[in-house]
Design a protein around this motif. Structure first.
Motif, short mmCIF file in Angstrom:
data_model
loop_
_atom_site.label_atom_id
_atom_site.label_comp_id
_atom_site.label_asym_id
_atom_site.label_seq_id
_atom_site.Cartn_x
_atom_site.Cartn_y
_atom_site.Cartn_z
N TRP A 84 -4.67 4.23 -0.67
CA TRP A 84 -5.74 3.30 -0.36
C TRP A 84 -6.52 3.83 0.83
O TRP A 84 -5.99 4.63 1.61
CB TRP A 84 -5.17 1.92 -0.01
N ILE A 117 5.18 3.32 5.09
CA ILE A 117 3.76 3.51 4.80
C ILE A 117 3.32 4.80 5.50
O ILE A 117 3.65 5.01 6.67
CB ILE A 117 2.90 2.35 5.36
N VAL A 166 -0.32 -4.68 4.02
CA VAL A 166 -0.18 -4.31 2.61
C VAL A 166 0.31 -5.51 1.79
O VAL A 166 -0.10 -5.70 0.64
CB VAL A 166 0.77 -3.10 2.47
N TRP A 183 -1.96 -5.15 -4.27
CA TRP A 183 -1.62 -3.78 -4.67
C TRP A 183 -0.78 -3.71 -5.94
O TRP A 183 -0.96 -2.77 -6.72
CB TRP A 183 -0.98 -3.00 -3.52
#
Length: 147
Positions: free
Chosen positions: A59, A92, A119, A124
């Motif tokens: 992303w 992450i 997140v 997602w």
């Protein structure tokens, strides 16, 4: 470490885009890519994770008037028992470093925890299901789980 010249509008010399932790909530992130990763699936299964599939997702916030180019990526898997998508290892990858109100780095662990919270607010799992799982005939999933 304090980086007074680093702002959300340009990365510092170490490559990090430094943002106050509360600014993460306002990051407009765009899905770039997601795909299955059979080697990751093998690695997770070797660690005893009961995953039916696994892969990665990427992303970004493109560089623009709101700030510097921000990237986030993480590995995910589908938990066989629940069908939920899970952030693998609770990790992450990103070029973001969160800073406190005085501009001091909060460090990788606290930044990762803050990014995981951000997140969790993204849709997602749907993006991953559409990009990485639907082409392979995998069933729809039941929402994010952070682990």
């Amino acid at each position: 470490m304090r980086h007074p010249s680093a702002t959300q509008f340009s990365p510092s010399v170490d490559g990090y885009v430094r943002l106050p932790e509360q600014a993460l909530a306002d990051l407009h992130l765009v899905h770039i890519d997601s795909a299955p990763d059979p080697a990751l699936l093998d690695e997770l299964r070797a660690e005893g994770v009961d995953a039916s599939s696994a892969g990665y997702t990427e992303w970004q916030r493109p560089r623009g008037p709101e700030g510097a180019h921000v990237t986030l990526g993480w590995d995910w898997y589908v938990d066989r028992a629940s069908g939920a998508l899970v952030v693998a290892w609770g990790d992450i990858r990103s070029n973001v470093m969160c800073v406190d109100p005085h501009g001091f780095d909060l460090g990788p662990a606290q930044t990762t925890r803050a990014l995981l919270r951000r997140v969790a607010g993204l849709n997602w799992p749907n993006a991953v299901a559409q990009a990485a799982l639907a082409p392979w005939g995998q069933p729809a999933l039941r929402g994010p789980t952070l682990q």
